[in-house]
Each structure stands twice: as structure tokens, then as C-alpha cells.
Design a protein around this motif. Structure first.
Motif, PDB file in Angstrom:
ATOM      1  N   ALA A  92       0.837  -1.204   0.000  1.00 57.83           N
ATOM      2  CA  ALA A  92       0.000   0.000   0.000  1.00 57.83           C
ATOM      3  C   ALA A  92       0.871   1.253   0.000  1.00 57.83           C
ATOM      4  CB  ALA A  92      -0.933  -0.016   1.220  1.00 57.83           C
ATOM      5  N   SER A  93       1.888   1.269   0.865  1.00 58.04           N
ATOM      6  CA  SER A  93       2.759   2.451   0.947  1.00 58.04           C
ATOM      7  C   SER A  93       3.476   2.694  -0.372  1.00 58.04           C
ATOM      8  CB  SER A  93       3.840   2.275   2.009  1.00 58.04           C
ATOM      9  OG  SER A  93       3.297   1.882   3.209  1.00 58.04           O
ATOM     10  N   GLU A  94       3.944   1.608  -0.979  1.00 54.90           N
ATOM     11  CA  GLU A  94       4.695   1.757  -2.215  1.00 54.90           C
ATOM     12  C   GLU A  94       3.788   2.324  -3.327  1.00 54.90           C
ATOM     13  OE1 GLU A  94       7.855   1.503  -2.397  1.00 54.90           O
ATOM     14  OE2 GLU A  94       8.180   1.639  -4.575  1.00 54.90           O
ATOM     15  N   ILE A  95       2.550   1.862  -3.372  1.00 64.50           N
ATOM     16  CA  ILE A  95       1.619   2.394  -4.380  1.00 64.50           C
ATOM     17  C   ILE A  95       1.392   3.883  -4.143  1.00 64.50           C
ATOM     18  CG2 ILE A  95      -0.797   2.324  -5.179  1.00 64.50           C
ATOM     19  CD1 ILE A  95      -0.677  -0.730  -4.873  1.00 64.50           C
ATOM     20  N   GLU A  96       1.255   4.258  -2.857  1.00 63.66           N
ATOM     21  CA  GLU A  96       1.089   5.686  -2.533  1.00 63.66           C
ATOM     22  C   GLU A  96       2.298   6.482  -3.027  1.00 63.66           C
ATOM     23  OE1 GLU A  96       0.494   5.682   1.717  1.00 63.66           O
ATOM     24  OE2 GLU A  96      -1.571   6.430   1.499  1.00 63.66           O
ATOM     25  N   LYS A  97       3.490   5.929  -2.746  1.00 60.67           N
ATOM     26  CA  LYS A  97       4.727   6.624  -3.072  1.00 60.67           C
ATOM     27  C   LYS A  97       4.912   6.752  -4.583  1.00 60.67           C
ATOM     28  CE  LYS A  97       8.889   4.996  -1.762  1.00 60.67           C
ATOM     29  NZ  LYS A  97       9.690   4.150  -0.815  1.00 60.67           N
ATOM     30  N   GLN A  98       4.455   5.745  -5.311  1.00 66.95           N
ATOM     31  CA  GLN A  98       4.676   5.704  -6.762  1.00 66.95           C
ATOM     32  C   GLN A  98       3.501   6.262  -7.547  1.00 66.95           C
ATOM     33  OE1 GLN A  98       7.554   5.004  -8.009  1.00 66.95           O
ATOM     34  NE2 GLN A  98       8.442   4.307  -6.074  1.00 66.95           N
ATOM     35  N   GLN A  99       2.653   7.044  -6.891  1.00 63.37           N
ATOM     36  CA  GLN A  99       1.459   7.544  -7.577  1.00 63.37           C
ATOM     37  C   GLN A  99       1.775   8.185  -8.935  1.00 63.37           C
ATOM     38  OE1 GLN A  99      -1.633   9.463  -5.256  1.00 63.37           O
ATOM     39  NE2 GLN A  99      -1.691  11.157  -6.717  1.00 63.37           N
ATOM     40  N   ASP A 100       2.822   9.007  -8.977  1.00 62.98           N
ATOM     41  CA  ASP A 100       3.144   9.694 -10.239  1.00 62.98           C
ATOM     42  C   ASP A 100       3.565   8.696 -11.318  1.00 62.98           C
ATOM     43  OD1 ASP A 100       2.552  11.995  -8.967  1.00 62.98           O
ATOM     44  OD2 ASP A 100       4.636  12.615  -8.625  1.00 62.98           O
ATOM     45  N   ALA A 101       4.359   7.697 -10.899  1.00 65.00           N
ATOM     46  CA  ALA A 101       4.790   6.680 -11.870  1.00 65.00           C
ATOM     47  C   ALA A 101       3.587   5.899 -12.400  1.00 65.00           C
ATOM     48  CB  ALA A 101       5.793   5.728 -11.215  1.00 65.00           C
ATOM     49  N   LEU A 102       2.631   5.592 -11.516  1.00 66.09           N
ATOM     50  CA  LEU A 102       1.433   4.862 -11.941  1.00 66.09           C
ATOM     51  C   LEU A 102       0.624   5.681 -12.942  1.00 66.09           C
ATOM     52  CD1 LEU A 102       0.034   3.108  -8.706  1.00 66.09           C
ATOM     53  CD2 LEU A 102       1.772   2.338 -10.305  1.00 66.09           C
ATOM     54  N   MET A 103       0.490   6.984 -12.630  1.00 72.69           N
ATOM     55  CA  MET A 103      -0.287   7.854 -13.528  1.00 72.69           C
ATOM     56  C   MET A 103       0.407   7.945 -14.890  1.00 72.69           C
ATOM     57  SD  MET A 103      -2.801   9.415 -11.524  1.00 72.69           S
ATOM     58  CE  MET A 103      -2.926  11.198 -11.386  1.00 72.69           C
ATOM     59  N   ALA A 104       1.754   8.016 -14.873  1.00 73.66           N
ATOM     60  CA  ALA A 104       2.499   8.118 -16.137  1.00 73.66           C
ATOM     61  C   ALA A 104       2.328   6.843 -16.965  1.00 73.66           C
ATOM     62  CB  ALA A 104       3.980   8.373 -15.847  1.00 73.66           C
ATOM     63  N   ALA A 105       2.418   5.684 -16.292  1.00 73.71           N
ATOM     64  CA  ALA A 105       2.240   4.410 -17.008  1.00 73.71           C
ATOM     65  C   ALA A 105       0.822   4.327 -17.558  1.00 73.71           C
ATOM     66  CB  ALA A 105       2.511   3.231 -16.072  1.00 73.71           C
ATOM     67  N   ASN A 106      -0.129   4.750 -16.740  1.00 74.99           N
ATOM     68  CA  ASN A 106      -1.527   4.702 -17.172  1.00 74.99           C
ATOM     69  C   ASN A 106      -1.769   5.623 -18.365  1.00 74.99           C
ATOM     70  OD1 ASN A 106      -4.663   5.879 -16.389  1.00 74.99           O
ATOM     71  ND2 ASN A 106      -4.355   3.667 -16.562  1.00 74.99           N
ATOM     72  N   LYS A 107      -1.036   6.766 -18.390  1.00 73.48           N
ATOM     73  CA  LYS A 107      -1.203   7.709 -19.506  1.00 73.48           C
ATOM     74  C   LYS A 107      -0.832   7.034 -20.828  1.00 73.48           C
ATOM     75  CE  LYS A 107      -1.167  12.321 -21.033  1.00 73.48           C
ATOM     76  NZ  LYS A 107      -0.835  11.974 -22.392  1.00 73.48           N
ATOM     77  N   ILE A 108       0.233   6.238 -20.799  1.00 74.35           N
ATOM     78  CA  ILE A 108       0.628   5.515 -22.023  1.00 74.35           C
ATOM     79  C   ILE A 108      -0.502   4.594 -22.476  1.00 74.35           C
ATOM     80  CG2 ILE A 108       2.321   3.915 -23.038  1.00 74.35           C
ATOM     81  CD1 ILE A 108       4.316   4.826 -20.874  1.00 74.35           C
ATOM     82  N   ASP A 109      -1.094   3.832 -21.522  1.00 72.70           N
ATOM     83  CA  ASP A 109      -2.195   2.931 -21.871  1.00 72.70           C
ATOM     84  C   ASP A 109      -3.391   3.713 -22.411  1.00 72.70           C
ATOM     85  OD1 ASP A 109      -0.892   0.579 -21.132  1.00 72.70           O
ATOM     86  OD2 ASP A 109      -1.584   0.683 -19.052  1.00 72.70           O
ATOM     87  N   MET A 110      -3.691   4.845 -21.766  1.00 69.62           N
ATOM     88  CA  MET A 110      -4.847   5.638 -22.190  1.00 69.62           C
ATOM     89  C   MET A 110      -4.617   6.186 -23.607  1.00 69.62           C
ATOM     90  SD  MET A 110      -7.218   5.597 -19.823  1.00 69.62           S
ATOM     91  CE  MET A 110      -8.272   7.023 -20.108  1.00 69.62           C
TER      92      MET A 110
END
Lengths: 418, 418
Positions: free
Chosen positions: A37-55
Motif C-alpha cells: 500500500a505504501s509503495e503504491i502511494e509513493k509511486q502515484q506519479d509513476a502509476l499515472m504516467a504508465a496509465n497515460k501511455i495505456d490511455m
């Protein structure tokens, strides 16, 4: 590397991790959930960036807006994943629980110990948050997980997987406890479903097409979440105000869920009283009504329902309505057209309610309640990995317990069989 | 009539009967069991005559003596069938039991009700008494049964089936609740295993070949009773006299059963003390010993065990023996060669026992008890239809509960979801 070799490698790693997970303490598993959970919180920007590629890819490929919406990650959805993992920490650990430990005439004690299934394969579509949910549920239930998300969510899923694996390592658990396929080859789904030496159960989450494809290929047991053609039957002894409020809620509280009512059955003797005010509410809400001949007499706005309507899971603001003679006719209709998901009767009659509860064959059978209650959170399972319409192993909402098995334990003191 | 048409007819009849059985009262089911038992008693001569035809055919076809013995009916075996049916009357009816009925924050009550699976297909070899056992267990658990016995027992099985159907009719239950195939075509086994629209579970009882053939063809869930490669591990902190008596009992109390020990594992530090007296007992009893190099040093009569020995289910007076370093090496050997059936440790050490119970993955895990205890009667299930080595749905001895499912029941008073 061929698909078969890749499956073999991932499968062996999962098996190995599963023996370690099976003996992981509750404390270790909870520590891993918190670290994930903490790691997902910390990596929020990386997740959004990866998701942007998929979108961007999705838009370029012309995915429809509903799919794009399910694919999208935003701060709220990421917070939802984090919250989901933290809630799993609070759930009781099912593993190791011993029940029914009793002495037998021979002197041995026999009981049942709850144990993980081993390796769970989960195949899902579009929504990347399933990656975190499924990983968390498998971990808490002591299973290694092999996840196979949709190709459209590949970057998002990989980014989430990285956080999960970091979390596992931080807590001292093998990172192979959760593996996410990098291959988007469709054939991999069948390969996974065939790998009974590496996988103990397959859970497909997605459309009917995916589930049938998996079931067809499977050599591994499958927990199927098939379609929900749910009924509400308004009995001739129903309380009219309960009937109207439940029938309205069961259809309109959400249209796209599997526990939404798709067909309303009404006893002939009360149809004239109950249908007009109920139909008015549906029409005001924009629900299209399709009915039997009797219904069309009472509700002139209804168009004629065909046999396909009785067998349809609309997942949309459309409702079919049938006037039936009595509870026997209602149960007969449900036997013929129901999908074994959720069925509800509205009645004040004790004997009729008791018959409906006993005789209707579905994963959830309700009296005087909305079909929309049929889910793991409402039932108190804490979380769910799907709703099984199978009768085998796990039926209805599947929480942690559905991901476990039981083994017999026998305690003796030198006992031999005579 | 083609095989497919025959399957369709039998399948539809079974489905219809199953909805009636699902709502049959305990009293009716017990009356049918008693009527079945009485009819078998009354028809003893007819059963013996039918069995004589099978025996004569079997001898003419040159069946081996072991098969002929299993095929034979005599007064004692017929009395055994009758007794078995009468014992089922005394077993508690699992159907309808509601457990864990609790209020949820929304105000609804949610619980689980035990229900029949529906239609159970049982495929078995030679022993005609399985016809009565299986029919009784399916009936008591509210399931319709489709039985497919071996061709060598056709006449015996049909004669028993006639008694069962008479019993069902006497009790006012549909005679199609138990159907026995008249076709001996081998292809019918695959046809049955594919008929997921008519059959909810298949239970093959017989040799490994039969079970693998069924599992291969199956589109229906299968409860597999696969082979039993059971181990006893004598720990370095074992009580020597318990160790000797359990290891001797687990091998020699009966040779041909799936819960018989096939490999004995002994901790290095106690092998020199325990193996000599134990080996003397085995040799006196006529058990052939095959061992690892270490074993052969201690027991000169032992021949060299090969890798095939570790993986063998002898079902015969042969035992393989391996000296291992410690409990970890023993568990590693069991992981590699065990069939997930029954594993026992002999130790006085609390921590070692606790580890073995937790970490060994098998349908039964024992401490200081003979593997021969692993069966439904010894575990208090009252009766068993087989011993499952699957982790899914039912594991270990399968009694009435293994033939049931659970559905959720939701009780409300007009509750809608907010």
C-alpha cells in the motif's frame, strides 16, 4: 522464449513461492500488505504516467469510452487501491484455523485445518485496480498469484506489479509470490488455463466471452463468475410498499452490475395494483419496459418482451416484466431463465417465503431484500474476488475463504488401526 | 438410440428428479433408504442369480481372481449393503442446515444454507455393492444419481438398481432419482463426463487409468480419488516403540488400500536403533524391503530402491525405506514423491510436530498415528464415497457434505441498498 517455456518458468517460480507463503505468519503477510500500500502511494506519479501511455494507446486504437473509463487511473482510484489493501490487513487470517477437532472412538483426534489452495491464476480485463485487489487477496490467503490483465492495461498493470513486488520484498516474502504476465499474447490465457501442474485454480474476471474461452481450454478448476439474470418476484401476499421500493432499487440503483434485477415477476392478483405506480417510477427514471401480454394491458408504455428478453442480461436501463399465476409459476420461470446468481421474493407469507428459500437454486436467495445486496462487502466477507455462479467449491461472493482448502489433521499418541 | 440421445434422456430425467429430491424431507429420504434396504433383503436370491451370470461371464472371459473376488456377491456382502443403507438413515441430514446467519450493518441477515449439488455421476469398476452405497449417499444428500458400473458387473448392478428404484417408489420419490446405465459402451463414460448441462459432478472410483480417462474428457467438475503414496516419517525424537508399532501397522494392516504406507522415512540419528527390530517384523510378515544405500547398510536383507520405488504405489507387501537427515529432508522427499493423500510423522517434539502439520500439503496430515486411519468411517463421516486428493471443493474422505454445496440466504424486511 516460447509461451510454453514462459509459462513453465513463471509456474515453477509461483510453486516455489507458494510453499513459502503457506508458512508465512499473519504478521508477515500483513506487513507485506502495508508495504504494498505504501509503495503504491509513493509511486502515484509513476502509476499515472504508465496509465497515460495505456490511455493514449487506447484512444489511438479507438477503445470505446466505457472501456477507457474503466482503464483510467486517477488519484481517487489509486487511493482506492491503497485503502483496499489496508482493509485486508484488518481481515482475519483464514489460514491455519482448525475446526471440528474431535475425539473418535479409536482415540485419535480428527479435525480440519484451513490451508491455501497453492497457486491462483487470475485473468481479467481493463480495470488495473484488479491487479492490487487480486494480489492482496491471494497474499492474505497464503496463495501465490499469477495475474494476466488485459493488453490495453499492460503498462498500468506492470507499474502496479512493481509496487507489489517491492512491498513483498520489503516484508521478506518472495517477490514471485505475485507475478504479472508481460506477454499480451492471447494464447497465453489458454496456456495458463491448461497448466494444472502449476496452477490450482483459475478465476476469470470479465465478459462472458472471456469466461467461456477460459472454461473451454481449462484443465485447471475454474471459479466462474458468469452472467447474472436476477429476478424479483412480487408475491400475491407482498407488502405493496416494500415491493415497489425493492423492485425499483434492484433495477435502478446501478444498471451495469451482475446483481441488478433484469426481470420482474409479479403475481397476477396484485399486478393491477402494483405495476402502475412502479412503472411510473421506472419510466420517470428512463427505464425501458418490455412485458408479457398481461403486463402490456396494465402498462401501456411497455413493448412486447420476446423469449430473448427473458434470457437477457441487459446491464442497461431496460427491464422485462412478466405477470405469473403464483409462486410456482415464478419459480418455474426462474428455473428456466435464471442464471443461478441472485433471486428475491417479496412476500409477507411465511410458508411461501420458506418454500422460495428452500427450492430456488441460486447462489443467493433472498426474502424482502434487494438483489443489489449480493456482494462480498454487503455479506461481510470484507472483500471479494468475484461472485461464483458455480455450485462447486465456492458459490456466491468469493472472499478469502473461497481461496482456501481444508486438510484433515489427525493427532494421536501411538495409535494404530485394529 | 445414439449414446448422445441416451445421455440426453437419462440426463433430463435426472435433472427433473433432482428438483424433487432437493425438497424431499428427511423423513421421506430415510423411508426410501429403509425401503431400498428391505427390497435388497427380499431380493437376495434374484441378486445372487444375476451375480452368477456376471461371475460365469467373468470366468469365461478369464478375469483374474482378484477381480472375480471383488465382483462376487454372497449373503454376507448383500447383508453389508443392507446394513450400509440402514446406517445412512442414522446420519444427520446435511440439507437445509443454515449456518453463520448474522445481521449486517445494512440490517439484512445473511447466512449459508446447505443444498444438494444436483446430479452426481459416479463411474466405478467391478464391486457391485458400490451401486447401493452410491445410491444411498446421493439420496441422503438430496442428489439425483447417474451410475455407470463396469461391464463385468452389468447384471448384478441392474438387479441392485431395480431394488433401489422399487424402494424409491415405495417411499413416493421418483425412481429416476437413481439411474444405472444399461449401456456398457466405454464411450459412454466420456459422454457422461462431458454432459455439464445434466451433471454437476463426476466421481470416478477405480484404477488410475479410469480416473485419468475421466479427468481428460471431463467438462464437468471431477472429484478425483487418485493414488495414495503415503509416508511415515520417524523423527529423531520419535518414541521408538510408537514408531515401530505405527510403521508396522501402516504397512501391514492391509496392503491394497490407498492409505497404506508405501515409503518409510527415518531420521539418520535413530535409523540404526529403530530399523533393525522393525525390519525383522516386516521380514517375518513377508514384506519385501527396498532401501537407500544407508538403509542397506543397516538392513542387509533390503535390495536397492530406485527412483521408481519412491514414486510407486505398490498396493502390495513391498516397502521402500529411506534414511533422511531430518524433518526438512523428510518434507522435501514428501513434496517430491508424495501424492497428497496421507502423511504421518512420529515424534515427541512439539515444534517439529507443529511444523509437519502446518507445512505438509496432503489431504490428511497425522502426528503419531497410522496412515491407515485415513477414511470416512474412522473420521466420523459415517460413510464415504471416496477419498479426494484434489484441493478443490472436497479434500480427503468425502462423505455426505462433499456431495453438497451452500447457497447464501438473505432475509430482509423491505431492505434496499443505499
Amino acid at each position: 522464449m516460447s509461451l510454453e517455456q514462459e509459462m513453465q518458468q513463471i509456474g515453477q517460480q509461483a510453486r516455489e513461492a507458494s510453499t513459502m507463503l503457506a508458512r508465512a505468519t499473519t504478521q508477515m503477510k500483513n506487513a507485506a500488505l502495508e508495504a504494498m500500500a505504501s509503495e503504491i502511494e509513493k509511486q502515484q506519479d509513476a502509476l499515472m504516467a504508465a496509465n497515460k501511455i495505456d490511455m493514449d494507446n487506447g484512444e489511438a486504437r479507438g477503445l470505446n469510452p466505457a472501456l477507457l473509463d474503466r482503464l483510467a487511473l486517477n488519484e481517487e482510484r489509486i487511493a482506492g487501491m491503497v485503502e483496499g489493501l489496508r482493509q485486508m490487513i484488518a481481515l482475519p487470517d483464514p489460514i491455519g484455523a482448525i475446526t471440528d477437532l474431535n475425539y473418535r472412538p479409536s482415540g485419535i483426534q480428527v479435525g480440519k485445518m484451513r490451508v491455501p489452495l497453492g497457486v491462483v491464476g487470475i485473468i481479467y480485463e481493463s480495470r488495473p485496480n484488479v491487479t492490487a485487489d487480486a494480489a492482496g487477496l491471494c497474499l492474505k490467503s497464503g496463495n501465490a498469484a499469477i495475474l494476466r490483465g488485459g493488453s490495453e492495461a499492460l503498462n498500468s498493470n506492470q507499474a502496479i506489479a512493481k509496487c507489489i513486488q517491492t512491498g513483498l520484498e520489503v516484508a521478506g516474502l518472495p517477490s514471485n509470490a505475485v507475478q504479472v504476465f508481460k506477454t499480451t499474447d492471447r494464447e497465453m490465457v489458454s496456456e495458463l488455463a491448461r497448466s494444472s501442474q502449476y496452477v490450482d485454480v483459475i478465476i476469470p474476471r470479465g465478459g462472458k466471452g472471456l469466461i467461456e474461452r477460459v472454461a473451454e481450454a481449462a484443465r485447471v478448476p475454474v471459479i466462474k463468475h458468469l452472467h447474472g439474470i436476477c429476478h424479483v418476484y412480487i408475491d400475491d401476499e407482498a407488502d405493496a410498499s416494500k415491493a415497489v421500493s425493492i423492485a425499483f432499487n434492484a433495477k435502478t440503483q446501478r444498471y451495469g452490475t451482475c446483481n441488478t434485477m433484469e426481470t420482474l415477476l409479479v403475481a397476477k392478483s396484485v399486478a393491477g395494483e402494483i405495476l402502475p405506480p412502479l412503472a411510473a417510477q421506472y419510466l420517470e427514471k428512463g427505464v425501458e419496459l418490455r412485458g408479457c401480454a398481461e403486463t402490456m394491458k396494465i402498462v401501456p408504455q411497455a413493448t412486447a418482451a420476446t423469449d430473448e428478453d427473458w434470457a437477457a442480461e441487459y446491464l442497461a436501463p431496460i427491464l422485462s416484466i412478466r405477470v405469473v399465476d403464483d409462486v410456482d409459476a415464478a419459480m418455474q420461470h426462474i428455473r428456466q431463465y435464471g442464471s443461478g446468481h441472485t433471486e428475491s421474493i417479496i412476500t409477507e407469507n411465511w410458508t411461501t417465503a420458506r418454500r422460495f428459500l428452500t427450492e430456488v437454486d441460486a447462489s443467493s436467495v433472498m426474502v424482502n431484500a434487494s438483489t443489489r445486496f449480493a456482494d462480498g462487502f454487503e455479506y461481510g466477507l470484507g472483500a471479494e474476488i468475484g461472485i461464483s455462479t458455480d455450485k462447486f467449491h465456492a458459490r456466491g461472493p468469493v472472499g478469502l475463504e473461497g481461496l482456501t482448502s481444508q486438510k484433515y489433521v489427525v493427532l494421536g499418541d501411538g495409535h494404530i488401526r485394529g
